[in-house]
Scaffold this motif. Structure first.
Motif, PDB file in Angstrom:
ATOM      1  N   MET A 141       0.801  -1.216   0.000  1.00 37.82           N
ATOM      2  CA  MET A 141       0.000   0.000   0.000  1.00 37.82           C
ATOM      3  C   MET A 141       0.843   1.281   0.000  1.00 37.82           C
ATOM      4  O   MET A 141       0.294   2.384   0.073  1.00 37.82           O
ATOM      5  CB  MET A 141      -0.957   0.010   1.203  1.00 37.82           C
ATOM      6  N   GLU A 142       2.154   1.140  -0.091  1.00 35.83           N
ATOM      7  CA  GLU A 142       3.015   2.315  -0.115  1.00 35.83           C
ATOM      8  C   GLU A 142       3.111   2.898  -1.528  1.00 35.83           C
ATOM      9  O   GLU A 142       2.537   2.382  -2.479  1.00 35.83           O
ATOM     10  CB  GLU A 142       4.405   1.966   0.416  1.00 35.83           C
TER      11      GLU A 142
ATOM     12  N   THR B 277      10.278 -11.407 -16.394  1.00 35.84           N
ATOM     13  CA  THR B 277       8.979 -11.550 -15.734  1.00 35.84           C
ATOM     14  C   THR B 277       8.957 -10.869 -14.372  1.00 35.84           C
ATOM     15  O   THR B 277       7.957 -10.254 -13.988  1.00 35.84           O
ATOM     16  CB  THR B 277       8.618 -13.039 -15.576  1.00 35.84           C
ATOM     17  N   GLY B 278      10.060 -10.966 -13.640  1.00 37.52           N
ATOM     18  CA  GLY B 278      10.114 -10.297 -12.342  1.00 37.52           C
ATOM     19  C   GLY B 278       9.980  -8.796 -12.492  1.00 37.52           C
ATOM     20  O   GLY B 278       9.238  -8.144 -11.743  1.00 37.52           O
ATOM     21  N   ASP B 279      10.671  -8.242 -13.471  1.00 38.19           N
ATOM     22  CA  ASP B 279      10.571  -6.811 -13.755  1.00 38.19           C
ATOM     23  C   ASP B 279       9.136  -6.447 -14.127  1.00 38.19           C
ATOM     24  O   ASP B 279       8.597  -5.433 -13.674  1.00 38.19           O
ATOM     25  CB  ASP B 279      11.536  -6.463 -14.889  1.00 38.19           C
ATOM     26  N   HIS B 280       8.510  -7.297 -14.937  1.00 40.64           N
ATOM     27  CA  HIS B 280       7.118  -7.069 -15.337  1.00 40.64           C
ATOM     28  C   HIS B 280       6.199  -6.972 -14.127  1.00 40.64           C
ATOM     29  O   HIS B 280       5.387  -6.044 -14.010  1.00 40.64           O
ATOM     30  CB  HIS B 280       6.661  -8.204 -16.258  1.00 40.64           C
ATOM     31  N   VAL B 281       6.330  -7.914 -13.195  1.00 41.67           N
ATOM     32  CA  VAL B 281       5.462  -7.914 -12.011  1.00 41.67           C
ATOM     33  C   VAL B 281       5.698  -6.668 -11.167  1.00 41.67           C
ATOM     34  O   VAL B 281       4.753  -6.072 -10.636  1.00 41.67           O
ATOM     35  CB  VAL B 281       5.682  -9.200 -11.185  1.00 41.67           C
ATOM     36  N   MET B 282       6.955  -6.234 -11.041  1.00 43.38           N
ATOM     37  CA  MET B 282       7.251  -5.021 -10.280  1.00 43.38           C
ATOM     38  C   MET B 282       6.584  -3.800 -10.916  1.00 43.38           C
ATOM     39  O   MET B 282       6.047  -2.928 -10.229  1.00 43.38           O
ATOM     40  CB  MET B 282       8.764  -4.804 -10.194  1.00 43.38           C
ATOM     41  N   ARG B 283       6.587  -3.751 -12.249  1.00 42.17           N
ATOM     42  CA  ARG B 283       5.931  -2.645 -12.947  1.00 42.17           C
ATOM     43  C   ARG B 283       4.415  -2.676 -12.732  1.00 42.17           C
ATOM     44  O   ARG B 283       3.766  -1.638 -12.570  1.00 42.17           O
ATOM     45  CB  ARG B 283       6.231  -2.704 -14.444  1.00 42.17           C
ATOM     46  N   VAL B 284       3.863  -3.879 -12.702  1.00 39.98           N
ATOM     47  CA  VAL B 284       2.410  -4.011 -12.534  1.00 39.98           C
ATOM     48  C   VAL B 284       1.979  -3.522 -11.143  1.00 39.98           C
ATOM     49  O   VAL B 284       0.992  -2.791 -11.012  1.00 39.98           O
ATOM     50  CB  VAL B 284       1.966  -5.470 -12.767  1.00 39.98           C
ATOM     51  N   ILE B 285       2.729  -3.905 -10.108  1.00 39.10           N
ATOM     52  CA  ILE B 285       2.300  -3.466  -8.764  1.00 39.10           C
ATOM     53  C   ILE B 285       2.494  -1.965  -8.588  1.00 39.10           C
ATOM     54  O   ILE B 285       1.712  -1.308  -7.884  1.00 39.10           O
ATOM     55  CB  ILE B 285       2.992  -4.258  -7.632  1.00 39.10           C
ATOM     56  N   ASP B 286       3.506  -1.404  -9.243  1.00 38.22           N
ATOM     57  CA  ASP B 286       3.676   0.049  -9.158  1.00 38.22           C
ATOM     58  C   ASP B 286       2.572   0.776  -9.923  1.00 38.22           C
ATOM     59  O   ASP B 286       2.134   1.859  -9.508  1.00 38.22           O
ATOM     60  CB  ASP B 286       5.050   0.455  -9.700  1.00 38.22           C
ATOM     61  N   GLN B 287       2.105   0.196 -11.023  1.00 40.96           N
ATOM     62  CA  GLN B 287       0.978   0.791 -11.733  1.00 40.96           C
ATOM     63  C   GLN B 287      -0.296   0.726 -10.889  1.00 40.96           C
ATOM     64  O   GLN B 287      -1.096   1.661 -10.881  1.00 40.96           O
ATOM     65  CB  GLN B 287       0.758   0.082 -13.070  1.00 40.96           C
TER      66      GLN B 287
ATOM     67  N   ALA C 270      -0.364   0.806  -7.686  1.00 38.44           N
ATOM     68  CA  ALA C 270      -0.205   1.842  -6.659  1.00 38.44           C
ATOM     69  C   ALA C 270      -0.476   3.223  -7.244  1.00 38.44           C
ATOM     70  O   ALA C 270      -1.143   4.062  -6.616  1.00 38.44           O
ATOM     71  CB  ALA C 270       1.199   1.777  -6.066  1.00 38.44           C
ATOM     72  N   ALA C 271       0.035   3.477  -8.445  1.00 35.27           N
ATOM     73  CA  ALA C 271      -0.172   4.777  -9.084  1.00 35.27           C
ATOM     74  C   ALA C 271      -1.651   5.038  -9.340  1.00 35.27           C
ATOM     75  O   ALA C 271      -2.099   6.190  -9.335  1.00 35.27           O
ATOM     76  CB  ALA C 271       0.610   4.846 -10.397  1.00 35.27           C
ATOM     77  N   ALA C 272      -2.410   3.960  -9.545  1.00 40.60           N
ATOM     78  CA  ALA C 272      -3.850   4.087  -9.779  1.00 40.60           C
ATOM     79  C   ALA C 272      -4.652   4.050  -8.475  1.00 40.60           C
ATOM     80  O   ALA C 272      -5.878   3.996  -8.513  1.00 40.60           O
ATOM     81  CB  ALA C 272      -4.320   2.972 -10.708  1.00 40.60           C
ATOM     82  N   ALA C 273      -3.922   4.052  -7.334  1.00 40.28           N
ATOM     83  CA  ALA C 273      -4.562   4.077  -6.012  1.00 40.28           C
ATOM     84  C   ALA C 273      -5.508   2.896  -5.801  1.00 40.28           C
ATOM     85  O   ALA C 273      -6.572   3.030  -5.194  1.00 40.28           O
ATOM     86  CB  ALA C 273      -5.300   5.399  -5.791  1.00 40.28           C
ATOM     87  N   GLN C 274      -5.112   1.736  -6.294  1.00 38.44           N
ATOM     88  CA  GLN C 274      -5.942   0.539  -6.133  1.00 38.44           C
ATOM     89  C   GLN C 274      -5.880   0.022  -4.695  1.00 38.44           C
ATOM     90  O   GLN C 274      -4.879   0.209  -4.006  1.00 38.44           O
ATOM     91  CB  GLN C 274      -5.469  -0.551  -7.098  1.00 38.44           C
ATOM     92  N   PRO C 275      -6.943  -0.661  -4.244  1.00 34.28           N
ATOM     93  CA  PRO C 275      -6.972  -1.195  -2.882  1.00 34.28           C
ATOM     94  C   PRO C 275      -6.088  -2.431  -2.751  1.00 34.28           C
ATOM     95  O   PRO C 275      -5.603  -2.992  -3.748  1.00 34.28           O
ATOM     96  CB  PRO C 275      -8.447  -1.536  -2.666  1.00 34.28           C
ATOM     97  N   LEU C 276      -5.896  -2.874  -1.520  1.00 33.20           N
ATOM     98  CA  LEU C 276      -4.987  -3.978  -1.234  1.00 33.20           C
ATOM     99  C   LEU C 276      -5.295  -5.253  -2.021  1.00 33.20           C
ATOM    100  O   LEU C 276      -4.358  -5.869  -2.556  1.00 33.20           O
ATOM    101  CB  LEU C 276      -4.980  -4.272   0.277  1.00 33.20           C
ATOM    102  N   PRO C 277      -6.540  -5.723  -2.114  1.00 33.50           N
ATOM    103  CA  PRO C 277      -6.777  -6.968  -2.862  1.00 33.50           C
ATOM    104  C   PRO C 277      -6.288  -6.886  -4.308  1.00 33.50           C
ATOM    105  O   PRO C 277      -5.755  -7.868  -4.845  1.00 33.50           O
ATOM    106  CB  PRO C 277      -8.299  -7.141  -2.792  1.00 33.50           C
TER     107      PRO C 277
END
Length: 222
Positions: free
Chosen positions: A102-103, A144-154, A156-163
């Motif tokens: 959530m950071e 793939t690891g880089d891809h997943v890191m980009r997805v979680i940062d996106q 976060a940038a979209a202010a998505q909830p924890l689930p």
């Protein structure tokens, strides 16, 4: 004494006090590390609680412009190599992982955990994805690891909830199961990842809402 109390804090930036008269008490130069944007452990007492590794990684996600002192990284690696991270109870791991997701920049938490070796102990299913190539036509970042890191940062940038952020973190675990001879294609990785998502969710004791959405996304994101 106050100085002894501050010595047992995790980071120098958290070892600063203020007296009733407004005097700043900073025996471990925390203000200098704030100015330099550095996470640095106060003393060897840091090693007494391995959850501090997760806390520092979470702070990295909250403050992306801070770096980690080399000596603190070395100590975190030693703690991990000694097997102390393996003894962390699931509730404490989930508490820190969920807060880190959530950071501002959650990728920094997982990259720091990977740098000190803790990601392979706590989330080996995720750690395995680094170095696994994807088809550059659909994933120009390839790794793939880089891809997943980009997805979680996106997320976060979209202010998505924890689930949503948890589902983003686990959505591509199945690619870690693809035989090397099939790289960079990952046909069927959605179904292959479902069991891994269940495994991680159970191990972390993730809330039902998080676990359920992560399973749906893993299975159907394709």
């Amino acid at each position: 004494t106050l100085e002894q109390d501050l010595r047992r804090r995790d980071l120098t930036i958290n070892a600063i006090a203020e007296s009733a008269t407004g005097e700043i008490i900073d025996p471990y130069h925390g203000r200098d590390d704030v100015a330099a944007r550095v996470f640095r452990h106060v003393s060897e007492a840091f090693a007494e609680d391995p959850v501090r590794i997760l806390r520092v990684a979470r702070f990295a996600a909250r403050f992306p412009d801070f770096s980690l002192a080399p000596e603190t990284l070395a100590l975190m690696r030693d703690i991990t190599a000694n097997g102390e991270v393996d003894a962390l109870v699931p509730e404490r791991v989930w508490q820190e992982v969920s807060r880190g997701l959530m950071e501002r920049q959650p990728s920094r938490m997982f990259l720091m955990l990977r740098e000190c070796g803790a990601l392979a102990r706590l989330l080996p299913e995720l750690d395995t994805l680094f170095g696994v190539p994807q088809n550059p036509k659909s994933h120009p970042e390839i790794d793939t690891g880089d891809h997943v890191m980009r997805v979680i940062d996106q997320a976060a940038a979209a202010a998505q909830p924890l689930p949503v952020r948890f589902a983003a973190l686990l959505h591509d675990l199945g690619k870690g199961q693809t035989p090397k001879e099939n790289w960079p294609n990952h046909g069927g990785h959605e179904a292959a990842g479902l069991a891994l998502v269940k495994q991680v969710s159970l191990r972390l004791r993730a809330p039902t809402e998080c676990a359920s959405l992560a399973q749906i996304v893993a299975r159907w994101h394709g």
